[in-house]
Design a protein around this motif. Structure first.
Motif, PDB file in Angstrom:
ATOM      1  N   LEU A 135      35.177  41.051  34.448  1.00 53.90           N
ATOM      2  CA  LEU A 135      35.605  41.901  33.333  1.00 53.90           C
ATOM      3  C   LEU A 135      36.836  42.728  33.669  1.00 53.90           C
ATOM      4  N   GLN A 136      37.291  42.707  34.912  1.00 54.12           N
ATOM      5  CA  GLN A 136      38.310  43.650  35.345  1.00 54.12           C
ATOM      6  C   GLN A 136      39.650  43.411  34.659  1.00 54.12           C
ATOM      7  N   PRO A 137      40.460  44.469  34.514  1.00 49.44           N
ATOM      8  CA  PRO A 137      41.783  44.331  33.893  1.00 49.44           C
ATOM      9  C   PRO A 137      42.670  43.388  34.716  1.00 49.44           C
ATOM     10  N   PRO A 138      43.621  42.716  34.058  1.00 54.69           N
ATOM     11  CA  PRO A 138      44.456  41.740  34.765  1.00 54.69           C
ATOM     12  C   PRO A 138      45.482  42.361  35.704  1.00 54.69           C
ATOM     13  N   SER A 139      45.944  43.580  35.411  1.00 55.19           N
ATOM     14  CA  SER A 139      46.976  44.179  36.250  1.00 55.19           C
ATOM     15  C   SER A 139      46.370  44.685  37.555  1.00 55.19           C
ATOM     16  N   GLU A 140      47.192  44.719  38.612  1.00 54.57           N
ATOM     17  CA  GLU A 140      46.704  45.171  39.910  1.00 54.57           C
ATOM     18  C   GLU A 140      46.281  46.637  39.860  1.00 54.57           C
TER      19      GLU A 140
END
Length: 288
Positions: A135-140
């Motif tokens: 589920l984590q956001p795509p940006s670092e």
């Protein structure tokens, strides 16, 4: 098979997955939960040497399955290999979880709060990230912020687990409350094992103090759902709300946790899931 394992291990969370997450994520989440539970089952019984050997053998099987692109005998490992192909980051999450599993194998309790925190970092967080990383956001930057929020969430969840399992863990001679914290209430592990009435007031205070720590951490991660895509937010909202129900049941039981575990009433959990599902449907209709 994976669905059955996941449903038995965490029925409320399983229902939340099927009601609140996009359908394309269902297979991957179910496989991750089933793999985590299968690993836990394999390394959680017998003497320490037997558990260490079980982990070594399982580690080899999982590694071979992932390297062979799914040509494994066990259906679960074939499914896990397929999941890592569809979600390449999952291979590192599986590796981190297996590396941290040695901490669980060697666990006999905690001397200090620092020991507890190290356990959360090495084993509990990698276990959660098997599913949460989907589920984590795509940006670092977003992923790092999300990871920090997940770390706070799993700290709360782990404290609640150790309180809810106090009777079972005490029977096995190892508990998840640091011995330093026991000493602050003039308690020892043996006092919990005897479960005598004279220690009940101190146990009540101990449980209340540990529950406050869990509640503080749970409050601190309320903004976690705002970090992910809108379609994932109802699930994370519900996951946090389920932990609150569990914590409330722990607080209600107090010292009687030495006699029986804590689990929210099924009806309360189902009402929560239904309410969250209806809210999610309304939000989708508005956004659509």
């Amino acid at each position: 098979m994976q669905r059955t394992i996941a449903r038995r291990f965490a029925p409320a969370e399983y229902l939340a997955v099927w009601l609140l997450l996009p359908v394309e994520l269902h297979p991957s989440v179910v496989v991750a939960v089933a793999f985590m539970h299968e690993t836990d089952n394999r390394i959680d019984t017998g003497e320490m040497s037997a558990r260490q050997e079980a982990l070594r053998s399982w580690n080899q099987q999982v590694t071979a399955a992932l390297e062979s692109r799914g040509n494994a005998e066990l259906p679960m490992l074939r499914a896990l290999a397929d999941t890592t192909r569809r979600h390449p980051h999952m291979a590192a999450r599986v590796r981190a979880f297996l590396d941290g599993a040695s901490t669980e194998v060697a666990w006999t309790g905690f001397d200090t709060e620092s020991d507890f925190q190290a356990y959360v970092d090495s084993y509990s967080l990698p276990a959660l990230m098997l599913t949460a990383s989907l589920l984590q956001p795509p940006s670092e930057a977003g992923a790092l912020t999300f990871l920090a929020g997940c770390r706070t969430l799993i700290e709360s969840m782990q404290r609640i687990d150790f309180l809810a399992d106090l009777a079972e863990d005490t029977a096995h001679g190892r508990i998840g409350i640091p011995r330093d914290d026991l000493a602050r209430f003039d308690l020892k592990t043996e006092d919990l094992e005897r479960s005598s009435g004279e220690h009940l007031p101190a146990v009540e205070r101990l449980v209340a103090a540990q529950a406050r720590l869990a509640g503080t951490a749970l409050d601190s991660c309320r903004a976690l759902p705002n970090l992910v895509e809108p379609g994932y937010r109802p699930f994370l909202d519900t996951l946090i709300a389920v932990q609150l129900l569990r914590l409330q049941d722990v607080e209600r039981k107090g010292g009687s946790l030495l006699e029986r575990g804590a689990r929210p009433e099924v009806s309360a959990t189902l009402r929560l899931l239904l309410r969250q599902y209806r809210n999610a449907r309304r939000q989708r209709r508005r956004s659509g």
